[in-house]
Design an enzyme around this catalytic site. Structure first.
Site, mmCIF file in Angstrom:
data_model
loop_
_atom_site.group_PDB
_atom_site.id
_atom_site.type_symbol
_atom_site.label_atom_id
_atom_site.label_comp_id
_atom_site.label_asym_id
_atom_site.label_seq_id
_atom_site.Cartn_x
_atom_site.Cartn_y
_atom_site.Cartn_z
ATOM 1 N N ASP A 134 0.863 -1.193 0.000
ATOM 2 C CA ASP A 134 0.000 0.000 0.000
ATOM 3 C C ASP A 134 0.901 1.245 0.000
ATOM 4 O OD1 ASP A 134 -3.227 0.499 1.100
ATOM 5 O OD2 ASP A 134 -1.831 2.186 1.009
ATOM 6 N N ILE A 135 0.568 2.223 -0.851
ATOM 7 C CA ILE A 135 1.438 3.416 -0.936
ATOM 8 C C ILE A 135 1.095 4.486 0.105
ATOM 9 C CG2 ILE A 135 2.309 3.267 -3.311
ATOM 10 C CD1 ILE A 135 -0.010 5.213 -4.076
ATOM 11 N N HIS A 148 -6.697 -5.743 3.137
ATOM 12 C CA HIS A 148 -5.529 -5.074 3.718
ATOM 13 C C HIS A 148 -4.910 -5.992 4.770
ATOM 14 C CE1 HIS A 148 -6.783 -0.772 2.703
ATOM 15 N NE2 HIS A 148 -7.952 -1.378 2.603
ATOM 16 N N HIS A 180 -10.265 -5.660 -2.252
ATOM 17 C CA HIS A 180 -8.914 -5.853 -1.714
ATOM 18 C C HIS A 180 -8.973 -6.170 -0.235
ATOM 19 C CE1 HIS A 180 -9.993 -1.584 -1.799
ATOM 20 N NE2 HIS A 180 -9.352 -1.459 -0.650
ATOM 21 N N GLN A 234 -14.932 2.164 1.706
ATOM 22 C CA GLN A 234 -14.150 1.647 0.569
ATOM 23 C C GLN A 234 -13.881 2.805 -0.384
ATOM 24 O OE1 GLN A 234 -16.080 -1.314 -1.916
ATOM 25 N NE2 GLN A 234 -14.160 -1.948 -2.859
HETATM 26 P P1 5GP Z 1 -9.967 1.191 0.773
HETATM 27 O O1 5GP Z 1 -10.632 1.235 -0.577
HETATM 28 O O2 5GP Z 1 -10.083 -0.130 1.464
HETATM 29 O O3 5GP Z 1 -10.407 2.320 1.658
HETATM 30 O O4 5GP Z 1 -8.416 1.425 0.583
HETATM 31 C C1 5GP Z 1 -7.777 1.609 -0.630
HETATM 32 C C2 5GP Z 1 -6.296 1.499 -0.384
HETATM 33 O O5 5GP Z 1 -5.618 1.529 -1.616
HETATM 34 C C3 5GP Z 1 -5.711 2.640 0.484
HETATM 35 O O6 5GP Z 1 -5.053 2.099 1.621
HETATM 36 C C4 5GP Z 1 -4.762 3.334 -0.466
HETATM 37 O O7 5GP Z 1 -3.586 3.788 0.174
HETATM 38 C C5 5GP Z 1 -4.431 2.274 -1.486
HETATM 39 N N1 5GP Z 1 -4.116 2.797 -2.790
HETATM 40 C C6 5GP Z 1 -4.830 3.699 -3.500
HETATM 41 N N2 5GP Z 1 -4.253 3.950 -4.695
HETATM 42 C C7 5GP Z 1 -3.129 3.180 -4.742
HETATM 43 C C8 5GP Z 1 -2.112 2.989 -5.729
HETATM 44 O O8 5GP Z 1 -2.111 3.584 -6.807
HETATM 45 N N3 5GP Z 1 -1.130 2.098 -5.422
HETATM 46 C C9 5GP Z 1 -1.094 1.418 -4.240
HETATM 47 N N4 5GP Z 1 -0.085 0.569 -4.043
HETATM 48 N N5 5GP Z 1 -2.050 1.568 -3.300
HETATM 49 C C10 5GP Z 1 -3.044 2.440 -3.535
#
Ligand code: 5GP
Ligand code: ZN
Length: 137
Positions: free
Chosen positions: A29-30, A100, A98, A92
């Site tokens: 995660d970035i 985590h 995904h 989300q």
């Molecule tokens: P959620 O949708 O569960 O809230 O989290 C999405 C996750 O994707 C976040 O933790 C965010 O940091 C990660 N994320 C979003 N865009 C990118 C990307 O381009 N590359 C990576 N490696 N992670 C990403």
């Protein structure tokens, strides 16, 4: 399709890859909540738990177990949170399913799993359980 994680699967957007098989990709995660925060996704696009096939979901969970073992060996966290958010109301942000993996150390200040335990109304809880059971196949 205009999906960030599909673009990571195709290589159009770079990622720090950890693991890959026919169905699954895992990468860092970035915006890490903690050291070692990583994501496991199906290669085939599925927005949420409601769209993913059973085979892909099982493959994601199997890879999650593998990655958790590697994180434990490599980083020796005191705990690990698995998080999987479905829908905007559940926070989300990226609509490609995904999981985590968030490694945890006591006192790390990550607030993701902190909530106050407030006892519920048992009659209401039982009524809701009846509703859910009705729709279990
Ligand atoms: P959620 O949708 O569960 O809230 O989290 C999405 C996750 O994707 C976040 O933790 C965010 O940091 C990660 N994320 C979003 N865009 C990118 C990307 O381009 N590359 C990576 N490696 N992670 C990403
Ligand atoms: Zn996608």
């Amino acid at each position: 399709m205009d999906c960030i994680f599909c673009k990571i699967v195709s290589g159009e957007i770079p990622s720090v890859k950890l693991y890959e098989d026919d169905r699954v990709l895992a990468f860092m995660d970035i915006n890490p909540l903690n050291d070692g925060h990583l994501l496991i996704i199906p290669k085939a696009h599925a927005a949420t738990i409601h769209e993913i096939t059973e085979a892909d979901f099982l493959a994601v969970m199997s890879a999650t177990r593998k990655l958790a073992a590697a994180v434990k060996k490599a980083l020796n966290p005191e705990g690990i949170n698995l998080l999987q958010l479905n829908g905007k109301a559940a926070n989300q942000v990226v609509p490609h399913l995904h999981v985590h993996i968030v490694p945890r150390w006591s006192g790390d200040g990550v607030t993701v799993s902190q909530w106050e335990l407030v006892p519920g109304d048992m009659e209401k809880i039982k009524g809701i359980a009846d509703q859910i059971r009705k729709d279990l196949k």
